[in-house]
Design a protein around this motif. Structure first.
Motif, short mmCIF file in Angstrom:
data_model
loop_
_atom_site.label_atom_id
_atom_site.label_comp_id
_atom_site.label_asym_id
_atom_site.label_seq_id
_atom_site.Cartn_x
_atom_site.Cartn_y
_atom_site.Cartn_z
N GLU A 177 4.54 -10.50 -5.77
CA GLU A 177 3.72 -11.74 -5.72
C GLU A 177 4.06 -12.67 -4.58
O GLU A 177 4.70 -13.59 -4.59
N PRO A 178 3.68 -12.12 -3.42
CA PRO A 178 3.11 -10.86 -3.01
C PRO A 178 4.23 -9.77 -2.84
O PRO A 178 5.48 -10.07 -2.64
N PRO A 179 3.65 -8.31 -2.76
CA PRO A 179 4.55 -7.50 -2.38
C PRO A 179 5.24 -7.24 -1.12
O PRO A 179 4.39 -7.94 0.13
N ALA A 180 6.50 -7.06 -0.96
CA ALA A 180 7.05 -6.99 0.39
C ALA A 180 6.09 -6.27 1.26
O ALA A 180 6.01 -6.54 2.57
N ILE A 181 5.60 -5.00 1.05
CA ILE A 181 4.93 -4.28 1.69
C ILE A 181 3.50 -3.78 0.79
O ILE A 181 3.62 -3.03 -0.19
N PRO A 182 2.61 -4.56 1.10
CA PRO A 182 1.45 -4.50 0.20
C PRO A 182 0.58 -3.22 0.19
O PRO A 182 0.39 -2.73 1.38
N SER A 183 0.25 -2.69 -0.75
CA SER A 183 -0.86 -1.89 -0.82
C SER A 183 -2.30 -2.40 -0.49
O SER A 183 -2.49 -3.54 -0.68
N ARG A 184 -3.29 -1.47 -0.04
CA ARG A 184 -4.53 -1.84 0.43
C ARG A 184 -5.63 -1.13 -0.07
O ARG A 184 -5.49 0.13 -0.44
N ILE A 185 -6.98 -2.03 0.06
CA ILE A 185 -8.19 -1.13 -0.23
C ILE A 185 -8.44 -0.77 1.39
O ILE A 185 -8.74 -1.52 1.96
N LEU A 186 -8.37 0.65 1.56
CA LEU A 186 -8.75 1.05 2.63
C LEU A 186 -10.34 0.94 3.03
O LEU A 186 -10.95 0.78 4.22
N GLN A 187 -11.06 1.37 1.99
CA GLN A 187 -12.61 1.28 1.93
C GLN A 187 -12.97 1.18 0.31
O GLN A 187 -12.47 1.83 -0.56
N ALA A 188 -13.98 0.37 0.50
CA ALA A 188 -14.77 0.11 -0.70
C ALA A 188 -16.22 0.42 -0.80
O ALA A 188 -16.78 0.27 0.32
N SER A 189 -16.73 1.20 -1.55
CA SER A 189 -18.28 1.63 -1.65
C SER A 189 -18.70 1.86 -2.72
O SER A 189 -18.00 2.28 -4.01
N ILE A 190 -20.09 1.93 -2.78
CA ILE A 190 -20.98 2.17 -3.73
C ILE A 190 -21.42 3.79 -3.92
O ILE A 190 -21.57 4.10 -2.81
N ASP A 191 -21.08 4.40 -4.84
CA ASP A 191 -21.36 5.94 -5.04
C ASP A 191 -22.48 6.52 -4.62
O ASP A 191 -22.68 7.29 -3.67
N ALA A 192 -23.63 5.62 -5.03
CA ALA A 192 -25.01 6.05 -4.44
C ALA A 192 -25.09 5.97 -2.83
O ALA A 192 -25.83 6.70 -2.38
N ASP A 193 -24.12 5.22 -2.07
CA ASP A 193 -24.40 5.26 -0.69
C ASP A 193 -23.72 6.43 0.06
O ASP A 193 -23.77 6.63 1.17
N GLY A 194 -23.10 7.19 -0.65
CA GLY A 194 -22.36 8.45 -0.07
C GLY A 194 -21.41 8.48 0.85
O GLY A 194 -21.32 9.21 1.41
N LYS A 195 -20.76 7.32 0.93
CA LYS A 195 -19.57 7.27 1.94
C LYS A 195 -18.24 8.02 1.58
O LYS A 195 -17.60 8.11 0.55
N ALA A 196 -17.78 8.94 2.46
CA ALA A 196 -16.82 9.74 2.43
C ALA A 196 -15.46 9.00 2.35
O ALA A 196 -15.43 8.16 2.85
N PRO A 197 -14.46 9.49 1.84
CA PRO A 197 -13.08 8.80 1.85
C PRO A 197 -12.56 8.75 3.50
O PRO A 197 -13.10 9.57 3.97
N PRO A 198 -11.98 7.75 3.68
CA PRO A 198 -11.28 8.15 5.03
C PRO A 198 -10.51 9.35 5.26
O PRO A 198 -10.31 10.15 4.34
N THR A 199 -10.12 9.56 6.55
CA THR A 199 -9.58 10.97 7.00
C THR A 199 -8.31 10.85 6.06
O THR A 199 -7.62 9.61 6.00
N PRO A 200 -7.75 11.92 5.80
CA PRO A 200 -6.52 12.16 4.96
C PRO A 200 -5.31 11.26 5.66
O PRO A 200 -4.36 10.80 5.01
N GLY A 201 -5.41 11.35 7.20
CA GLY A 201 -4.30 10.50 7.63
C GLY A 201 -4.19 9.01 7.47
O GLY A 201 -3.47 8.22 7.67
N ALA A 202 -5.49 8.42 6.85
CA ALA A 202 -5.59 6.95 6.54
C ALA A 202 -4.90 6.83 5.34
O ALA A 202 -4.34 5.71 5.11
N PHE A 203 -4.63 7.81 4.32
CA PHE A 203 -3.81 7.59 3.20
C PHE A 203 -2.45 7.62 3.54
O PHE A 203 -2.01 8.70 3.97
#
Length: 222
Positions: A177-203
């Motif tokens: 609260e907060p984390p020393a190394i916070p995790s993130r939302i790389l991308q948020a999307s609505i499924d109907a918009d058909g956005k692919a996940p970020p490239t594997p290296g982004a994870f």
């Protein structure tokens, strides 16, 4: 820094004193809850969160329970508002909170606050609910995902969805609260918009290790 958008202090106190132990012992896992197939929304009401913890989290949105809050989440998602935001408040055994562009727990979007849409849907594991300040009608953009059932939150916070896939990536979010190394939302999307996940290296899952002074002083990578 003390968050403006927090789950009620009495609930946190209950957790710290073990008062919710009975709730945990009678926890209901997501698979035990059956939804009417006719009420399950299509792709327009599926929220996808690609997390830095390693993969995609799919959240079923409930416009029948919280129409204004679902619409707000979809609007901000399509604006790219949530992309890159950290989980700034993550409590072990309780929940992970995000949705603040300042990363402090004090911020929100430029849109007006929402009127509460409380329902009888319980805060089970994987439920996604809106964070708020003390006022019931103060939810804006911040939300939290519940790790374990917290029925004391029912009818006090607006439930607008539930994780239906990828809960392991929620479980892996770094605590603090907060984390020393916070995790993130790389991308948020609505499924109907058909956005692919970020490239594997982004994870880039965060390693499970003891936090050092070097970690605390290191810059946060996107």
């Amino acid at each position: 820094m003390l968050s403006k958008y927090i789950v009620s202090l009495f609930v946190v106190a209950m957790i710290s004193t073990g008062a919710v132990a009975q709730e945990q012992s009678t926890s209901v896992e997501p698979a035990a809850v059956e939804l009417d197939p006719a009420a399950v929304p299509a792709e327009e009401n599926l929220l996808q969160l690609d997390l830095s913890t390693g993969g995609r989290v799919t959240i079923q949105l409930y416009p029948d329970k919280a129409p204004q809050h679902v619409e707000r989440i979809k609007t901000l998602t399509r604006q790219g508002f949530y992309n890159g935001l950290i989980f700034h408040r993550v409590i072990e055994g309780f929940m992970a909170q995000t949705g603040d562009p300042t990363g402090t727990g004090m911020g929100g979007s430029e849109l007006p606050d929402l009127k509460a849409e409380f329902s009888s849907f319980p805060h089970l594991r994987g439920v996604v609910s809106m964070a708020r300040a003390q006022g019931e009608d103060s939810a804006n953009s911040q939300f939290f995902i519940v790790f374990y059932p917290r029925f004391a939150l029912d009818k006090k916070y607006t439930v607008f969805g539930r994780v239906v896939a990828g809960m392991q990536y929620v479980d892996a979010i770094n605590r603090g609260e907060p984390p020393a190394i916070p995790s993130r939302i790389l991308q948020a999307s609505i499924d109907a918009d058909g956005k692919a996940p970020p490239t594997p290296g982004a994870f880039s899952p965060m390693p499970k290790k003891e936090i050092t002074l070097d970690d605390l002083n290191a810059p946060i990578k996107p």
